[in-house]
Design a protein around this motif. Sequence first.
Motif, PDB file in Angstrom:
ATOM      1  N   GLY A 279       0.832  -1.201   0.000  1.00  0.00           N
ATOM      2  CA  GLY A 279       0.000   0.000   0.000  1.00  0.00           C
ATOM      3  C   GLY A 279       0.866   1.251   0.000  1.00  0.00           C
ATOM      4  O   GLY A 279       0.568   2.236  -0.679  1.00  0.00           O
ATOM      5  N   HIS A 280       1.949   1.214   0.763  1.00  0.00           N
ATOM      6  CA  HIS A 280       2.839   2.378   0.796  1.00  0.00           C
ATOM      7  C   HIS A 280       3.491   2.618  -0.558  1.00  0.00           C
ATOM      8  O   HIS A 280       3.703   3.762  -0.963  1.00  0.00           O
TER       9      HIS A 280
ATOM     10  N   GLN B 191       1.211   4.524  -2.756  1.00  0.00           N
ATOM     11  CA  GLN B 191       1.174   5.957  -2.457  1.00  0.00           C
ATOM     12  C   GLN B 191       2.360   6.679  -3.097  1.00  0.00           C
ATOM     13  O   GLN B 191       2.223   7.739  -3.700  1.00  0.00           O
TER      14      GLN B 191
ATOM     15  N   GLU C 184      -8.730   9.125   3.233  1.00  0.00           N
ATOM     16  CA  GLU C 184      -9.161   7.727   3.355  1.00  0.00           C
ATOM     17  C   GLU C 184     -10.690   7.718   3.389  1.00  0.00           C
ATOM     18  O   GLU C 184     -11.290   8.572   4.036  1.00  0.00           O
TER      19      GLU C 184
ATOM     20  N   ASN D 109      -8.364   4.925   9.128  1.00  0.00           N
ATOM     21  CA  ASN D 109      -7.678   4.066  10.091  1.00  0.00           C
ATOM     22  C   ASN D 109      -6.931   4.975  11.073  1.00  0.00           C
ATOM     23  O   ASN D 109      -6.211   5.859  10.614  1.00  0.00           O
TER      24      ASN D 109
ATOM     25  N   ASP E  16      -7.753   6.631  -0.489  1.00  0.00           N
ATOM     26  CA  ASP E  16      -7.293   5.337   0.010  1.00  0.00           C
ATOM     27  C   ASP E  16      -8.538   4.598   0.504  1.00  0.00           C
ATOM     28  O   ASP E  16      -9.147   4.989   1.507  1.00  0.00           O
TER      29      ASP E  16
ATOM     30  N   SER F 278      -4.195  -0.638   0.138  1.00  0.00           N
ATOM     31  CA  SER F 278      -3.292  -1.645   0.647  1.00  0.00           C
ATOM     32  C   SER F 278      -4.036  -2.961   0.431  1.00  0.00           C
ATOM     33  O   SER F 278      -5.031  -3.240   1.113  1.00  0.00           O
TER      34      SER F 278
ATOM     35  N   THR G 270      -3.007  -5.680   1.190  1.00  0.00           N
ATOM     36  CA  THR G 270      -2.636  -6.437   2.379  1.00  0.00           C
ATOM     37  C   THR G 270      -3.826  -6.675   3.310  1.00  0.00           C
ATOM     38  O   THR G 270      -3.821  -7.623   4.095  1.00  0.00           O
ATOM     39  N   LYS G 271      -4.842  -5.795   3.234  1.00  0.00           N
ATOM     40  CA  LYS G 271      -5.947  -5.823   4.211  1.00  0.00           C
ATOM     41  C   LYS G 271      -7.127  -6.622   3.648  1.00  0.00           C
ATOM     42  O   LYS G 271      -6.958  -7.760   3.278  1.00  0.00           O
TER      43      LYS G 271
HETATM   44  C1  LIG Z   1      -5.467   2.627   5.346  1.00  0.00           C
HETATM   45  C2  LIG Z   1      -4.103   2.112   5.023  1.00  0.00           C
HETATM   46  N1  LIG Z   1      -3.458   2.580   3.941  1.00  0.00           N
HETATM   47  C3  LIG Z   1      -2.233   2.140   3.608  1.00  0.00           C
HETATM   48  C4  LIG Z   1      -1.569   1.215   4.380  1.00  0.00           C
HETATM   49  C5  LIG Z   1      -0.197   0.776   3.975  1.00  0.00           C
HETATM   50  O1  LIG Z   1      -0.282  -0.472   3.400  1.00  0.00           O
HETATM   51  P1  LIG Z   1       0.934  -1.551   3.365  1.00  0.00           P
HETATM   52  O2  LIG Z   1       1.149  -1.978   4.765  1.00  0.00           O
HETATM   53  O3  LIG Z   1       0.383  -2.618   2.470  1.00  0.00           O
HETATM   54  O4  LIG Z   1       2.099  -0.826   2.798  1.00  0.00           O
HETATM   55  C6  LIG Z   1      -2.202   0.689   5.513  1.00  0.00           C
HETATM   56  C7  LIG Z   1      -1.501  -0.291   6.369  1.00  0.00           C
HETATM   57  O5  LIG Z   1      -1.937  -0.592   7.455  1.00  0.00           O
HETATM   58  C8  LIG Z   1      -3.495   1.159   5.839  1.00  0.00           C
HETATM   59  O6  LIG Z   1      -4.152   0.702   6.920  1.00  0.00           O
END
Ligand SMILES: Cc1ncc(COP(=O)(O)O)c(C=O)c1O
Length: 425
Positions: free
Chosen positions: A87-88, A91, A155, A159, A184, A206, A208-209
């Motif tokens: 996710g980073h 960005q 967002e 979060n 986001d 991300s 990842t979530k």
């Molecule tokens: C809302 C949100 N954006 C971006 C990220 C960053 O994602 P990543 O950990 O996959 O780099 C996170 C990670 O927790 C997140 O919660």
Amino acid sequence: MTDRQPGFSTLAIHAGAQPDPTTGARATPIYQTTSFVFNDADHAASLFGLQAFGNIYTRIGNPTNAVLEERVAALEGGTAALAVASGHAAQVVALQVLLKPGDEFIAARKLYGGSINQFSHAFKSFGWNVVWADTDDIASFERAVTPHTRAIFIESIANPGGTVTDIEAIAAVARKAGVPLIVDNTLASPYLIRPIDHGADIVLHSLTKFLGGHGNSIGGIIVDAGTFDWSKDGKYPILSEPRPEYHGIKLQETFGNFAFAIACRVLALRDLGPALSPFNAFMILTGIETLPLRMQKHCDNAKAIAEWLSTHPAVAGVNYAGLAGDKYNNLARKYCPKGAGAVFTISLKGGYDAGVKLVSKLQLFSHLANVGDTRSLVIHPASTTHSQLDDAQKTKSGAGPDVVRLSIGIEDKEDLIADLEQALA
Ligand SMILES: Cc1ncc(COP(=O)(O)O)c(C=O)c1O
């Protein structure tokens, strides 16, 4: 196939995928290869010159990743997408196309703590200046606009606080300022909110979530809505001016409503290099197939648990937009009527010490730094994810000392409530 437009659940399973033309494999194969053989010298030259679409090298594109990109673009209602390593990375890649040293972007203060760090420190070292604004005060976004503004970043559900953002109101500010709105959408996922329907020009995740959803693979994605005119006033020369490394082509002129996604791939990803592994793309694709089922269960569990917690004597407050009476409940009803997500915070009467103690007493909830897993997760942000922020920043981003963040999984809710009951006791 009929002429019907497929629904969300059908797209979550089928968009972008076909049986493998060579082997007939029905699940998307993992194309675990660094590079792809050219047909001949002309083919190679046309791929390198952006005269033809095709695979060259997995840092720039891969067929497994391409299925993921097409699927998420379909779910979000965008024209194209680019998958990256996290996710980073999404960005940094997206903003690299939009910003030069000395430019500014406006970001909501209520953001994932890692994004606040990335914007405040790493991006500052690139000469990209973040200007903070408050999603509870839309006028603060208008006041933050200057001639150097190049994007607005929010967002959809923030979060850690689980607050719902008024996307349409901020999209109106972005339109007026002539800059794209970047959303986001990690915590909502397109199952709950499709920011492009509300005026977003770029959507990030991300992966990842919730999209991957099983806590096993890091990934990120950038979705191009195809809505922004990059050539209008010369603010985005990467997209509007001739590119010397590609025989002087102009990206928007050549690629139209998916020029931004192309620029992210053939310039930022090519040069910065955070490519997604095809193995992770496969894992995330498999996760997305069940996104609608999982997300609904996440939300239903979260609502039941938030309601239960709001009556508990040790709990000072529950910040869950899905609760009637919550400050963000009207926005939740408007933007995410199926559910307000599964990440929210509670504040404990016992303050910082009670927060630290609660996370150590929970047994079924895992104490770790992630959200959006099938498993229920817990963390005390002030002593972990948000510990690098000063006290004022912590409180402004919804991570004060008494706050505990929960990410509700898809276990039986009765078991989760029993675990919380014993830990709070
Ligand atoms: C809302 C949100 N954006 C971006 C990220 C960053 O994602 P990543 O950990 O996959 O780099 C996170 C990670 O927790 C997140 O919660």
